[in-house]
Design a protein around this motif. Structure first.
Motif, PDB file in Angstrom:
ATOM      1  N   ASP A   4      -0.382  -3.938 -64.511  1.00  0.00           N
ATOM      2  CA  ASP A   4      -0.639  -3.844 -63.072  1.00  0.00           C
ATOM      3  C   ASP A   4      -1.674  -4.869 -62.620  1.00  0.00           C
ATOM      4  OD1 ASP A   4      -0.354  -0.212 -62.867  1.00  0.00           O
ATOM      5  OD2 ASP A   4       1.161  -1.790 -62.776  1.00  0.00           O
ATOM      6  N   SER A   5      -2.614  -5.163 -63.493  1.00  0.00           N
ATOM      7  CA  SER A   5      -3.715  -6.057 -63.129  1.00  0.00           C
ATOM      8  C   SER A   5      -3.287  -7.503 -62.942  1.00  0.00           C
ATOM      9  CB  SER A   5      -4.818  -5.985 -64.191  1.00  0.00           C
ATOM     10  OG  SER A   5      -4.307  -6.355 -65.455  1.00  0.00           O
ATOM     11  N   VAL A   6      -2.091  -7.863 -63.431  1.00  0.00           N
ATOM     12  CA  VAL A   6      -1.656  -9.263 -63.328  1.00  0.00           C
ATOM     13  C   VAL A   6      -0.401  -9.435 -62.482  1.00  0.00           C
ATOM     14  CG1 VAL A   6      -2.654  -9.693 -65.612  1.00  0.00           C
ATOM     15  CG2 VAL A   6      -0.182  -9.326 -65.391  1.00  0.00           C
ATOM     16  N   LYS A   7       0.176  -8.331 -62.028  1.00  0.00           N
ATOM     17  CA  LYS A   7       1.402  -8.429 -61.224  1.00  0.00           C
ATOM     18  C   LYS A   7       1.168  -9.287 -59.993  1.00  0.00           C
ATOM     19  CE  LYS A   7       3.666  -4.097 -62.500  1.00  0.00           C
ATOM     20  NZ  LYS A   7       4.028  -2.721 -62.064  1.00  0.00           N
ATOM     21  N   GLY A   8       2.114 -10.187 -59.754  1.00  0.00           N
ATOM     22  CA  GLY A   8       2.015 -11.073 -58.612  1.00  0.00           C
ATOM     23  C   GLY A   8       1.199 -12.327 -58.874  1.00  0.00           C
ATOM     24  N   ARG A   9       0.512 -12.366 -60.000  1.00  0.00           N
ATOM     25  CA  ARG A   9      -0.305 -13.538 -60.335  1.00  0.00           C
ATOM     26  C   ARG A   9       0.195 -14.261 -61.577  1.00  0.00           C
ATOM     27  NH1 ARG A   9      -5.478 -12.934 -61.855  1.00  0.00           N
ATOM     28  NH2 ARG A   9      -5.179 -10.853 -62.745  1.00  0.00           N
ATOM     29  N   PHE A  10       0.720 -13.507 -62.536  1.00  0.00           N
ATOM     30  CA  PHE A  10       1.176 -14.081 -63.806  1.00  0.00           C
ATOM     31  C   PHE A  10       2.703 -14.011 -63.879  1.00  0.00           C
ATOM     32  CE2 PHE A  10      -2.812 -13.103 -66.621  1.00  0.00           C
ATOM     33  CZ  PHE A  10      -3.619 -13.689 -65.657  1.00  0.00           C
ATOM     34  N   THR A  11       3.285 -14.993 -64.569  1.00  0.00           N
ATOM     35  CA  THR A  11       4.727 -15.023 -64.790  1.00  0.00           C
ATOM     36  C   THR A  11       5.010 -15.405 -66.235  1.00  0.00           C
ATOM     37  OG1 THR A  11       5.124 -15.702 -62.495  1.00  0.00           O
ATOM     38  CG2 THR A  11       6.926 -15.997 -64.067  1.00  0.00           C
ATOM     39  N   ILE A  12       5.815 -14.591 -66.901  1.00  0.00           N
ATOM     40  CA  ILE A  12       6.211 -14.894 -68.276  1.00  0.00           C
ATOM     41  C   ILE A  12       7.610 -15.491 -68.267  1.00  0.00           C
ATOM     42  CG2 ILE A  12       7.091 -12.545 -68.678  1.00  0.00           C
ATOM     43  CD1 ILE A  12       6.158 -12.871 -71.600  1.00  0.00           C
ATOM     44  N   ALA A  13       7.787 -16.499 -69.090  1.00  0.00           N
ATOM     45  CA  ALA A  13       9.095 -17.143 -69.222  1.00  0.00           C
ATOM     46  C   ALA A  13       9.362 -17.420 -70.695  1.00  0.00           C
ATOM     47  CB  ALA A  13       9.131 -18.441 -68.416  1.00  0.00           C
ATOM     48  N   ARG A  14      10.629 -17.532 -71.021  1.00  0.00           N
ATOM     49  CA  ARG A  14      10.997 -17.870 -72.396  1.00  0.00           C
ATOM     50  C   ARG A  14      12.127 -18.876 -72.392  1.00  0.00           C
ATOM     51  NH1 ARG A  14      12.741 -12.625 -75.427  1.00  0.00           N
ATOM     52  NH2 ARG A  14      13.545 -14.113 -76.982  1.00  0.00           N
ATOM     53  N   ASP A  15      12.155 -19.688 -73.431  1.00  0.00           N
ATOM     54  CA  ASP A  15      13.218 -20.671 -73.628  1.00  0.00           C
ATOM     55  C   ASP A  15      13.750 -20.439 -75.036  1.00  0.00           C
ATOM     56  OD1 ASP A  15      14.741 -22.960 -74.241  1.00  0.00           O
ATOM     57  OD2 ASP A  15      13.564 -24.198 -72.860  1.00  0.00           O
TER      58      ASP A  15
END
Length: 118
Positions: free
Chosen positions: A61-72
């Motif tokens: 909850d503390s990072v929602k809207g600020r952090f984005t995880i991606a994978r390749d």
């Protein structure tokens, strides 16, 4: 042999951005949920974000809207884009891999330090 090479950590001012990268090898990347966890001084390690093999994401909850995880999957890479960083985001960030079916198969990187300070 399972290996992670984490990079992108460092010192950033509040409100700034960083992008963490994790290069994985030694296991079948595409069948693992990939994630980032963090541990601040004096605190327990906590989940930051995960991305499953079918691209379902989970965020603290503390990072929602600020952090984005991606994978390749082709490059066996996982990324964490961190925006609007706050001093409370200061921690060692760890790359994590957990098998989609056999959760006991889990691997950890050595971590990269993120410091958010003036």
């Amino acid at each position: 042999q399972v290996q992670f090479v984490e990079s992108g950590g460092g010192l950033v001012q509040p409100g700034g951005s960083l992008r963490l990268s994790c290069a994985a090898s030694g296991f079948t990347f595409s069948v693992y949920t990939m994630g980032w966890y963090r541990q601040a001084p004096g605190k327990q390690r906590e989940l930051v974000a995960t991305r499953t093999t079918n691209d379902k994401t989970t965020y603290a909850d503390s990072v929602k809207g600020r952090f984005t995880i991606a994978r390749d999957n082709a490059k066996k890479m996982v990324y964490l884009q961190m925006n609007s960083l706050k001093p409370e985001d200061t921690a060692v960030y760890y790359c994590n891999a957990k098998h989609s079916y056999y959760s006991a198969l889990e691997y950890w990187g050595k971590g990269t330090l993120v410091t958010v300070s003036l």
